[in-house]
Design a protein around this motif. Structure first.
Motif, PDB file in Angstrom:
ATOM      1  N   THR A 105      69.488  39.514 125.927  1.00 22.35           N
ATOM      2  CA  THR A 105      69.632  38.446 124.867  1.00 22.35           C
ATOM      3  C   THR A 105      70.862  38.439 124.047  1.00 22.35           C
ATOM      4  O   THR A 105      71.555  37.633 123.606  1.00 22.35           O
ATOM      5  CB  THR A 105      68.505  38.801 123.960  1.00 22.35           C
ATOM      6  OG1 THR A 105      67.307  38.595 124.562  1.00 22.35           O
ATOM      7  CG2 THR A 105      68.502  37.590 122.765  1.00 22.35           C
ATOM      8  N   PHE A 106      71.299  39.816 123.806  1.00 22.47           N
ATOM      9  CA  PHE A 106      72.503  40.111 123.088  1.00 22.47           C
ATOM     10  C   PHE A 106      73.790  39.470 123.831  1.00 22.47           C
ATOM     11  O   PHE A 106      74.560  38.663 123.344  1.00 22.47           O
ATOM     12  CB  PHE A 106      72.642  41.484 122.921  1.00 22.47           C
ATOM     13  CG  PHE A 106      74.303  41.945 122.093  1.00 22.47           C
ATOM     14  CD1 PHE A 106      74.372  41.924 121.104  1.00 22.47           C
ATOM     15  CD2 PHE A 106      75.099  42.284 123.431  1.00 22.47           C
ATOM     16  CE1 PHE A 106      75.593  42.059 120.562  1.00 22.47           C
ATOM     17  CE2 PHE A 106      76.537  42.716 122.799  1.00 22.47           C
ATOM     18  CZ  PHE A 106      76.746  42.526 121.624  1.00 22.47           C
ATOM     19  N   TRP A 107      73.993  39.633 125.182  1.00 24.65           N
ATOM     20  CA  TRP A 107      74.850  38.889 125.771  1.00 24.65           C
ATOM     21  C   TRP A 107      74.811  37.494 126.054  1.00 24.65           C
ATOM     22  O   TRP A 107      75.806  36.840 126.130  1.00 24.65           O
ATOM     23  CB  TRP A 107      74.897  39.755 127.244  1.00 24.65           C
ATOM     24  CG  TRP A 107      75.240  41.273 127.107  1.00 24.65           C
ATOM     25  CD1 TRP A 107      74.494  42.428 127.434  1.00 24.65           C
ATOM     26  CD2 TRP A 107      76.705  41.780 126.869  1.00 24.65           C
ATOM     27  NE1 TRP A 107      75.139  43.508 126.985  1.00 24.65           N
ATOM     28  CE2 TRP A 107      76.637  42.991 126.616  1.00 24.65           C
ATOM     29  CE3 TRP A 107      77.766  41.146 126.390  1.00 24.65           C
ATOM     30  CZ2 TRP A 107      77.448  43.942 126.351  1.00 24.65           C
ATOM     31  CZ3 TRP A 107      78.952  42.069 125.913  1.00 24.65           C
ATOM     32  CH2 TRP A 107      78.927  43.174 125.851  1.00 24.65           C
ATOM     33  N   ALA A 109      73.852  35.799 123.430  1.00 24.34           N
ATOM     34  CA  ALA A 109      74.413  35.010 122.129  1.00 24.34           C
ATOM     35  C   ALA A 109      75.897  35.261 122.288  1.00 24.34           C
ATOM     36  O   ALA A 109      76.540  34.747 121.753  1.00 24.34           O
ATOM     37  CB  ALA A 109      73.738  35.970 121.113  1.00 24.34           C
ATOM     38  N   ILE A 110      76.392  36.490 122.794  1.00 24.38           N
ATOM     39  CA  ILE A 110      77.680  36.721 122.774  1.00 24.38           C
ATOM     40  C   ILE A 110      78.424  35.624 123.791  1.00 24.38           C
ATOM     41  O   ILE A 110      79.494  35.116 123.552  1.00 24.38           O
ATOM     42  CB  ILE A 110      78.049  37.940 123.777  1.00 24.38           C
ATOM     43  CG1 ILE A 110      77.909  39.301 122.752  1.00 24.38           C
ATOM     44  CG2 ILE A 110      79.289  38.139 124.200  1.00 24.38           C
ATOM     45  CD1 ILE A 110      78.924  39.389 121.620  1.00 24.38           C
ATOM     46  N   ALA A 111      77.669  35.226 124.867  1.00 18.78           N
ATOM     47  CA  ALA A 111      78.374  33.966 125.696  1.00 18.78           C
ATOM     48  C   ALA A 111      78.386  32.758 124.765  1.00 18.78           C
ATOM     49  O   ALA A 111      79.568  32.142 124.843  1.00 18.78           O
ATOM     50  CB  ALA A 111      77.338  33.851 126.865  1.00 18.78           C
ATOM     51  N   VAL A 112      77.364  32.335 123.593  1.00 17.13           N
ATOM     52  CA  VAL A 112      77.269  31.267 123.153  1.00 17.13           C
ATOM     53  C   VAL A 112      78.799  31.513 121.908  1.00 17.13           C
ATOM     54  O   VAL A 112      79.385  30.677 121.868  1.00 17.13           O
ATOM     55  CB  VAL A 112      76.048  31.289 122.235  1.00 17.13           C
ATOM     56  CG1 VAL A 112      76.326  29.985 121.197  1.00 17.13           C
ATOM     57  CG2 VAL A 112      75.147  30.933 123.234  1.00 17.13           C
ATOM     58  N   MET A 113      78.859  32.459 121.568  1.00 18.89           N
ATOM     59  CA  MET A 113      79.748  32.901 120.536  1.00 18.89           C
ATOM     60  C   MET A 113      81.212  32.685 121.410  1.00 18.89           C
ATOM     61  O   MET A 113      82.007  32.072 120.616  1.00 18.89           O
ATOM     62  CB  MET A 113      79.658  34.543 120.019  1.00 18.89           C
ATOM     63  CG  MET A 113      80.722  34.665 119.008  1.00 18.89           C
ATOM     64  SD  MET A 113      80.315  33.601 117.337  1.00 18.89           S
ATOM     65  CE  MET A 113      81.483  34.122 116.393  1.00 18.89           C
ATOM     66  N   GLY A 114      81.348  33.312 122.579  1.00 18.47           N
ATOM     67  CA  GLY A 114      82.517  32.987 123.250  1.00 18.47           C
ATOM     68  C   GLY A 114      82.907  31.491 123.328  1.00 18.47           C
ATOM     69  O   GLY A 114      84.235  31.166 123.399  1.00 18.47           O
ATOM     70  N   ALA A 115      82.028  30.647 123.644  1.00 15.97           N
ATOM     71  CA  ALA A 115      82.353  29.196 123.923  1.00 15.97           C
ATOM     72  C   ALA A 115      82.608  28.781 122.604  1.00 15.97           C
ATOM     73  O   ALA A 115      83.691  27.992 122.410  1.00 15.97           O
ATOM     74  CB  ALA A 115      80.905  28.611 124.415  1.00 15.97           C
ATOM     75  N   LEU A 116      82.010  29.038 121.380  1.00 10.01           N
ATOM     76  CA  LEU A 116      82.406  28.582 120.350  1.00 10.01           C
ATOM     77  C   LEU A 116      83.648  28.971 119.599  1.00 10.01           C
ATOM     78  O   LEU A 116      84.319  28.134 118.929  1.00 10.01           O
ATOM     79  CB  LEU A 116      81.386  28.606 119.241  1.00 10.01           C
ATOM     80  CG  LEU A 116      79.873  27.972 119.395  1.00 10.01           C
ATOM     81  CD1 LEU A 116      78.805  28.513 118.464  1.00 10.01           C
ATOM     82  CD2 LEU A 116      80.003  26.696 119.319  1.00 10.01           C
ATOM     83  N   ASN A 117      83.859  30.303 119.950  1.00 14.45           N
ATOM     84  CA  ASN A 117      84.980  30.840 119.212  1.00 14.45           C
ATOM     85  C   ASN A 117      86.230  30.948 119.945  1.00 14.45           C
ATOM     86  O   ASN A 117      87.371  31.088 119.552  1.00 14.45           O
ATOM     87  CB  ASN A 117      84.578  32.289 118.595  1.00 14.45           C
ATOM     88  CG  ASN A 117      85.182  32.461 117.306  1.00 14.45           C
ATOM     89  OD1 ASN A 117      85.543  31.823 116.471  1.00 14.45           O
ATOM     90  ND2 ASN A 117      85.862  33.903 117.212  1.00 14.45           N
ATOM     91  N   ASN A 118      86.126  30.764 121.321  1.00 13.08           N
ATOM     92  CA  ASN A 118      87.187  30.939 122.229  1.00 13.08           C
ATOM     93  C   ASN A 118      87.396  29.671 123.178  1.00 13.08           C
ATOM     94  O   ASN A 118      88.450  28.786 123.264  1.00 13.08           O
ATOM     95  CB  ASN A 118      87.342  32.274 123.208  1.00 13.08           C
ATOM     96  CG  ASN A 118      87.396  33.601 122.286  1.00 13.08           C
ATOM     97  OD1 ASN A 118      86.858  34.587 122.720  1.00 13.08           O
ATOM     98  ND2 ASN A 118      87.955  33.528 120.906  1.00 13.08           N
TER      99      ASN A 118
END
Length: 348
Positions: A105-107, A109-118
């Motif tokens: 689940t953590f990873w 969320a990290i993938a979503v953050m990577g899409a939004l922030n990078n």
């Protein structure tokens, strides 16, 4: 290139303060006037130097992008940026012995953050820079705090707009209208007019994506910042591989020039990896409110680099628009109002 977000940085700062005082983070009011509050930290000489260096690093991302675009298409350039940065950041994670979670689940969320922030903002900005000057892209990217405030108002119950912030947002968007009123194209070919008009909109969409990342990133407040940065860049790298392969077919590209290679290394190692590390160091040292000052400095450094080394020119409307956006951000920040109020109070 990743820009600072007021919502996320304030939350990280409050968590650090709560840990140091052994109290529950949410119980600390975001706008407390306590003198022990981290946001009240003073900017000493070293903090200012670090802030200026960070603004140069992030402003330099627009400069390096302009150089690298000579040989590399957008998706390939962004892939190189995040992939190299992720290697450096994972090295920092290992050096600091940071615990790595195994929760899927953590990873996710990290993938979503990577899409939004990078992935999304980097790609949009790089594509935008194929049609507008790097300084103009930096000015438009400086609207990120405006979008962050609006998104936080919509998506959260604790970050609602007040009169001061609403006024600052309105002033900032007036500046945006001034900037994009007559976009400056890099070429006079008629068929590129539409793309030159859409390019500023692409950079504004990138700013919106950064704003979404700033709000979404609240869930990582208890995670090591370096681990979050390493995870984001790694996730975005994986997502960019198929995109670059299908759209750019990089194996058909000619070998990049040494100048392009150095620009890619610069944007990855300096404007991404080192900038992330310096960003969180300033956050810990000077606080979120002071860190927000970098928003005012990034366009200045990008413009100076573009004009000084790339021969770029900006229209008067772009400079005026940048000033209006800066006024809007200053109103949102409240720093000038507090100084004026404090000065008037002392005189009384």
């Amino acid at each position: 290139m990743m820009l600072p977000h007021e919502t996320k940085t304030r939350r990280l700062e409050l968590d650090e303060y709560a840990n140091s005082r052994r109290i529950c983070g949410p119980s600390v009011p975001p706008h407390s006037t306590s003198k022990t509050r981290p946001n009240g930290a003073q900017m000493d000489g070293k903090s200012w130097l670090m802030l200026i260096v960070l603004s140069i690093l992030w402003g330099g991302s627009f400069f390096f992008t302009e150089i690298a675009l000579v040989d590399l298409p957008p998706f390939t350039l962004v892939l190189c940026r995040v992939a190299i940065a992720s290697l450096i950041l994972w090295w920092a994670v290992l050096l600091r012995n940071v615990s790595i979670p195994r929760d899927p689940t953590f990873w996710g969320a990290i993938a979503v953050m990577g899409a939004l922030n990078n992935l999304v903002p980097f790609s949009l900005i790089v594509w935008g820079q194929t049609h507008i000057a790097s300084g103009l892209a930096a000015i438009l990217n400086g609207t990120t705090p405006l979008f962050t405030i609006i998104i936080a108002h919509i998506a959260t119950d604790t970050e609602k707009l007040n009169l001061r912030k609403a006024a600052g947002v309105l002033i900032g968007f007036v500046g945006v209208l001034v900037v994009i009123g007559m976009p400056e194209a890099k070429t006079s070919v008629a068929t590129t007019d539409l793309l030159s008009t859409l390019a500023p909109c692409a950079v504004l969409l990138a700013a919106i994506s950064y704003g979404c990342a700033g709000v979404y990133g609240r869930r990582f407040s208890s995670t090591s910042p370096i681990l979050t940065a390493a995870g984001m860049t790694s996730a975005s790298s994986l997502m960019l591989v198929p995109l670059a392969a299908v759209v750019d077919t990089p194996w058909h590209l000619p070998v990049p020039s040494p100048t392009t290679i150095m620009a890619v290394l610069g944007i990855a190692a300096l404007s991404t990896a080192l900038a992330y590390i310096l960003y969180f160091a300033i956050l810990k040292r000077a606080g979120a409110s002071n860190l927000l000052l970098v928003t005012f400095l990034i366009p200045v450094s990008a413009i100076l680099l573009g004009v000084g080394f790339l021969g770029e020119t900006l229209l008067v409307q772009h400079i005026v628009g940048m000033g209006v956006i800066g006024v809007g951000l200053a109103v949102i920040d409240g720093r000038i109002r507090n100084l004026l109020f404090s000065s008037a109070h002392k005189q009384v």
